[in-house]
Scaffold this active site. Sequence first.
Site, mmCIF file in Angstrom:
data_model
loop_
_atom_site.group_PDB
_atom_site.id
_atom_site.type_symbol
_atom_site.label_atom_id
_atom_site.label_comp_id
_atom_site.label_asym_id
_atom_site.label_seq_id
_atom_site.Cartn_x
_atom_site.Cartn_y
_atom_site.Cartn_z
ATOM 1 N N LEU A 89 0.818 -1.210 0.000
ATOM 2 C CA LEU A 89 0.000 0.000 0.000
ATOM 3 C C LEU A 89 0.854 1.262 0.000
ATOM 4 O O LEU A 89 0.557 2.229 -0.705
ATOM 5 C CB LEU A 89 -0.944 -0.009 1.202
ATOM 6 C CG LEU A 89 -1.998 1.075 1.217
ATOM 7 C CD1 LEU A 89 -2.873 1.019 -0.031
ATOM 8 C CD2 LEU A 89 -2.856 0.934 2.453
ATOM 9 N N CYS A 90 1.931 1.253 0.762
ATOM 10 C CA CYS A 90 2.831 2.417 0.782
ATOM 11 C C CYS A 90 3.476 2.598 -0.585
ATOM 12 O O CYS A 90 3.571 3.726 -1.094
ATOM 13 C CB CYS A 90 3.899 2.255 1.859
ATOM 14 S SG CYS A 90 3.248 2.195 3.541
ATOM 15 N N ALA A 91 3.909 1.498 -1.180
ATOM 16 C CA ALA A 91 4.500 1.563 -2.514
ATOM 17 C C ALA A 91 3.492 2.125 -3.509
ATOM 18 O O ALA A 91 3.833 2.966 -4.352
ATOM 19 C CB ALA A 91 4.977 0.176 -2.947
#
Length: 165
Positions: free
Chosen positions: A59-61
């Site tokens: 999700l961060c990526a």
Amino acid sequence: MATTHFDGTDTPTSGELPAVGDTLPDFTVVDTNLGEVSLSDLKGKKLVLNIFPSVDTGLCAESVRRFNAEAAGLDNTTVLCVSKDLPFALGRFCGAEGLDNVTAASAFRSTFGEDYGVVLEGSPLKGLLARSVIVADEDGKVIYTQLVDEIKTEPDYASAIKALG
């Protein structure tokens, strides 16, 4: 102290995001070339701060990829993606993904997280940065903030971009 959630469990942060109308606190973070980036380096441009726990999570990526795509169409705007990942990891990720419309930077040796109230105080991610977005105008005045309510959900990209005008 603000609260976000990790898997539905209350997760406090170290403080509060700067409020709309506030001037951003100064900061210094480290870019992927080990150079320092400070708020004063970014004055005169609008600023989107994409703050997240770690680029090594899907999700961060995705948030970095999405803001990179959005940044391609933004005039006079810097998108700074900040985590506590080491600069080498951020550089490796951005290089492999071909992400060159955002600046990835690490808060690993600064008080950025504390100054912006985004250090996670609980959950398995304790010590990392809470998923949040801050948008500021050319003078460093905050015009939009979002502390994402559930760490495992994406930020509201559309509202952040809309705030830029």
